[in-house]
Design a protein around this motif. Structure first.
Motif, PDB file in Angstrom:
ATOM      1  N   LYS A 111     -27.132 -14.849 -21.942  1.00 40.06           N
ATOM      2  CA  LYS A 111     -28.404 -15.009 -21.236  1.00 40.06           C
ATOM      3  C   LYS A 111     -28.492 -16.353 -20.517  1.00 40.06           C
ATOM      4  CE  LYS A 111     -30.716 -12.473 -24.990  1.00 40.06           C
ATOM      5  NZ  LYS A 111     -31.714 -12.604 -26.095  1.00 40.06           N
ATOM      6  N   THR A 112     -27.686 -17.336 -20.936  1.00 42.43           N
ATOM      7  CA  THR A 112     -27.803 -18.685 -20.366  1.00 42.43           C
ATOM      8  C   THR A 112     -26.516 -19.193 -19.723  1.00 42.43           C
ATOM      9  OG1 THR A 112     -27.206 -19.758 -22.466  1.00 42.43           O
ATOM     10  CG2 THR A 112     -29.545 -19.293 -22.095  1.00 42.43           C
ATOM     11  N   CYS A 113     -25.400 -18.547 -19.968  1.00 43.44           N
ATOM     12  CA  CYS A 113     -24.116 -18.995 -19.426  1.00 43.44           C
ATOM     13  C   CYS A 113     -23.554 -17.939 -18.468  1.00 43.44           C
ATOM     14  CB  CYS A 113     -23.114 -19.260 -20.552  1.00 43.44           C
ATOM     15  SG  CYS A 113     -23.658 -20.517 -21.738  1.00 43.44           S
ATOM     16  N   GLU A 114     -22.741 -18.372 -17.538  1.00 43.85           N
ATOM     17  CA  GLU A 114     -22.189 -17.439 -16.563  1.00 43.85           C
ATOM     18  C   GLU A 114     -21.154 -16.515 -17.183  1.00 43.85           C
ATOM     19  OE1 GLU A 114     -21.539 -18.202 -12.717  1.00 43.85           O
ATOM     20  OE2 GLU A 114     -23.170 -19.632 -12.466  1.00 43.85           O
ATOM     21  N   ARG A 115     -20.404 -17.027 -18.140  1.00 40.75           N
ATOM     22  CA  ARG A 115     -19.369 -16.209 -18.761  1.00 40.75           C
ATOM     23  C   ARG A 115     -19.218 -16.597 -20.215  1.00 40.75           C
ATOM     24  NH1 ARG A 115     -12.983 -15.718 -17.132  1.00 40.75           N
ATOM     25  NH2 ARG A 115     -12.621 -13.692 -18.079  1.00 40.75           N
ATOM     26  N   SER A 174     -27.949 -22.517 -15.099  1.00 35.89           N
ATOM     27  CA  SER A 174     -26.901 -21.564 -14.766  1.00 35.89           C
ATOM     28  C   SER A 174     -27.427 -20.226 -14.303  1.00 35.89           C
ATOM     29  CB  SER A 174     -26.009 -21.320 -15.966  1.00 35.89           C
ATOM     30  OG  SER A 174     -26.719 -20.538 -16.869  1.00 35.89           O
ATOM     31  N   ASN A 175     -26.472 -19.253 -14.146  1.00 38.12           N
ATOM     32  CA  ASN A 175     -26.813 -17.862 -13.877  1.00 38.12           C
ATOM     33  C   ASN A 175     -25.895 -16.986 -14.699  1.00 38.12           C
ATOM     34  OD1 ASN A 175     -27.948 -15.596 -12.793  1.00 38.12           O
ATOM     35  ND2 ASN A 175     -27.953 -16.404 -10.696  1.00 38.12           N
ATOM     36  N   LEU A 176     -25.807 -15.695 -14.406  1.00 41.97           N
ATOM     37  CA  LEU A 176     -25.055 -14.773 -15.253  1.00 41.97           C
ATOM     38  C   LEU A 176     -24.085 -13.930 -14.446  1.00 41.97           C
ATOM     39  CD1 LEU A 176     -28.171 -13.486 -17.199  1.00 41.97           C
ATOM     40  CD2 LEU A 176     -26.584 -15.219 -17.997  1.00 41.97           C
ATOM     41  N   THR A 177     -22.789 -13.879 -14.861  1.00 35.99           N
ATOM     42  CA  THR A 177     -21.822 -12.949 -14.291  1.00 35.99           C
ATOM     43  C   THR A 177     -20.737 -12.692 -15.305  1.00 35.99           C
ATOM     44  OG1 THR A 177     -20.523 -14.738 -13.368  1.00 35.99           O
ATOM     45  CG2 THR A 177     -22.141 -13.705 -11.890  1.00 35.99           C
ATOM     46  N   GLY A 178     -19.686 -11.926 -14.911  1.00 38.92           N
ATOM     47  CA  GLY A 178     -18.530 -11.759 -15.798  1.00 38.92           C
ATOM     48  C   GLY A 178     -18.303 -10.319 -16.166  1.00 38.92           C
ATOM     49  N   LEU A 179     -17.054  -9.960 -16.418  1.00 38.22           N
ATOM     50  CA  LEU A 179     -16.724  -8.598 -16.816  1.00 38.22           C
ATOM     51  C   LEU A 179     -15.638  -8.636 -17.856  1.00 38.22           C
ATOM     52  CD1 LEU A 179     -17.039  -5.553 -16.331  1.00 38.22           C
ATOM     53  CD2 LEU A 179     -15.244  -5.728 -14.632  1.00 38.22           C
ATOM     54  N   SER A 180     -15.795  -7.902 -18.919  1.00 37.83           N
ATOM     55  CA  SER A 180     -14.791  -7.895 -19.980  1.00 37.83           C
ATOM     56  C   SER A 180     -14.317  -6.484 -20.242  1.00 37.83           C
ATOM     57  CB  SER A 180     -15.368  -8.509 -21.256  1.00 37.83           C
ATOM     58  OG  SER A 180     -16.515  -7.812 -21.614  1.00 37.83           O
ATOM     59  N   ARG A 181     -13.097  -6.362 -20.737  1.00 43.29           N
ATOM     60  CA  ARG A 181     -12.522  -5.047 -21.038  1.00 43.29           C
ATOM     61  C   ARG A 181     -11.963  -5.038 -22.440  1.00 43.29           C
ATOM     62  NH1 ARG A 181      -8.231  -3.492 -16.735  1.00 43.29           N
ATOM     63  NH2 ARG A 181      -8.349  -1.595 -17.968  1.00 43.29           N
ATOM     64  N   TYR A 182     -12.526  -4.155 -23.246  1.00 38.38           N
ATOM     65  CA  TYR A 182     -11.983  -3.975 -24.609  1.00 38.38           C
ATOM     66  C   TYR A 182     -12.414  -2.622 -25.127  1.00 38.38           C
ATOM     67  CZ  TYR A 182     -11.104  -4.509 -29.528  1.00 38.38           C
ATOM     68  OH  TYR A 182     -10.640  -4.324 -30.803  1.00 38.38           O
ATOM     69  N   VAL A 183     -11.436  -1.734 -25.422  1.00 37.07           N
ATOM     70  CA  VAL A 183     -11.740  -0.407 -25.961  1.00 37.07           C
ATOM     71  C   VAL A 183     -11.027  -0.263 -27.282  1.00 37.07           C
ATOM     72  CG1 VAL A 183     -11.607   2.082 -25.594  1.00 37.07           C
ATOM     73  CG2 VAL A 183     -11.978   0.560 -23.666  1.00 37.07           C
ATOM     74  N   LEU A 184     -11.744   0.023 -28.308  1.00 39.65           N
ATOM     75  CA  LEU A 184     -11.193   0.093 -29.655  1.00 39.65           C
ATOM     76  C   LEU A 184     -10.545   1.450 -29.896  1.00 39.65           C
ATOM     77  CD1 LEU A 184     -11.216  -1.906 -32.023  1.00 39.65           C
ATOM     78  CD2 LEU A 184     -13.129  -0.635 -32.949  1.00 39.65           C
TER      79      LEU A 184
END
Length: 370
Positions: free
Chosen positions: A176-180, A30-40
């Motif tokens: 480190k090993t999965c895209e998301r 695989s490779n690595l990507t993705g974006l997450s949003r969470y503000v406490l």
């Protein structure tokens, strides 16, 4: 079969005839990507002052750099200087959870019942001295980093769901090993700590942190229209085992403290502990948890105590295959291939820490099921 010189080792032995357990190891790519949003919300007030001070420091720093350079080079040099100054400040102001939990720097600051865990802090997070944070539950429930990396290598895929992410040990490894990575937890503080730790490892933007319980998430996911479902390739289950008392065959009762029930697993040999039953898993029986999870993906990695009953692990597939036969879906009795489960022992040096049970296409020789 095992070398005491290796800090991390997978140890495999034959199992009784009654078990359909396959002991091997495998990989995927695989490779690595993705974006997450969470503000406490709990961090907003505590970070407002720090953010203001950081912005002031950035402006002052940029002014110094700009003033020290010749005028004809201002347009070339200022952006470079500002980028180098701003990046770490932006990351820390956005994800920094310092202050939510105690930050232990030496053994004198650590409560007695956490001393043995603190002594292994670099095994939990190699970047602990860079500012990694754990709450009390995190200290005794986190997967050691090298074990987490081993599991992540086995679970390579596009999208993986970490159903009980805690303070982020496994989620960071998966990034480190999965895209998301989709990481769930019911505790907002613990989720903030997980994001904080992921930022220190530089993978926070590859993990989507969601404040919810796994059972609710699973039911909601399964009720989505088929066209709108985002495929989850692998589910990693590391549910609460019942506190440090899991080695005694019991769980933490209401009102008991961790110190009262803790057992030093580095001193007492595994043979001295009663077998652990899947019935002790929280929030529901381990068999029910597995059954629900297989409706999301057949590729499951189940992280269990080292003293778990192997016959119960085998029964997870036997019960499922029996239901398939009853429903006319095969399951081995009609000549079709029976699915196997692969059990991997996770060792740190000479100590067995846990078992990881792989199902579906994660088992070597069953890649066609992925």
């Amino acid at each position: 079969m095992k070398s005491k010189s290796n800090e991390l080792e997978s140890f495999r032995t034959p199992l009784p005839v009654w078990s359909s357990i396959y002991l091997l190891m495998g990989k995927r790519g695989s490779n690595l990507t993705g974006l997450s949003r969470y503000v406490l919300d709990a961090l907003k007030q505590s970070q407002a002052k720090d953010t203001s001070e950081n912005e002031t420091a950035i402006r002052d720093n940029a002014t110094v750099h700009a003033g020290s350079a010749p005028k004809q080079h201002n347009n070339e040099q200022r952006p470079t200087k500002r980028r180098r100054t701003e990046l770490p400040v932006t990351k820390r102001s956005k994800y920094d959870a310092t202050g939510l939990v105690p930050r232990y720097r030496n053994a004198l600051q650590v409560p007695d019942h956490l001393q043995k865990y603190f002594s292994q802090r670099k095994r939990y997070f190699s970047l602990y001295d860079e500012g990694c944070l754990l709450d009390e539950e995190g200290w005794y429930s986190i997967t050691p980093e090298r074990v987490a990396d081993q599991i992540a290598e086995r679970c390579r895929c596009d999208t993986i769901l970490d159903a009980f992410c805690g303070v982020g040990g496994n989620a960071i490894a998966f990034a480190k090993t999965c895209e998301r990575v989709i990481a769930l937890d019911t505790n907002p503080t613990r989720l903030a700590l997980a994001r904080h730790n992921a930022a220190l490892y530089g993978v926070a933007d590859r993990i989507e942190f969601i404040l919810t319980d796994y059972l609710s998430f699973a039911q909601s996911y399964l009720n989505l229209p088929s066209k709108s479902i985002r495929k989850i390739d692998v589910v990693f289950l590391s549910p609460p085992w019942g506190g440090p008392s899991y080695l005694s065959g019991s769980t933490v009762e209401a009102g008991e403290t961790v110190a009262k029930v803790a057992i030093d697993d580095d001193v007492i040999p595994i043979e001295a502990h009663p077998e652990y039953s899947l019935a002790n898993i929280q929030p529901i029986h381990g068999a029910k948890l597995f059954e629900l999870t297989r409706r999301i993906s057949h590729n499951v990695a189940f992280f269990l105590p080292r003293n778990s009953k192997l016959e119960e692990i085998c029964a997870l597939l036997q019960d499922e295959q029996s239901k398939d036969v009853t429903a006319g879906k095969g399951g081995g009795s009609d000549g079709t291939e029976s699915e196997m489960v692969e059990v991997e022992e996770e060792w740190m040096g000479s100590k067995l820490k846990a078992l990881t049970c792989y199902f579906g296409g994660l088992v070597v020789g069953q890649e066609h099921l992925f």
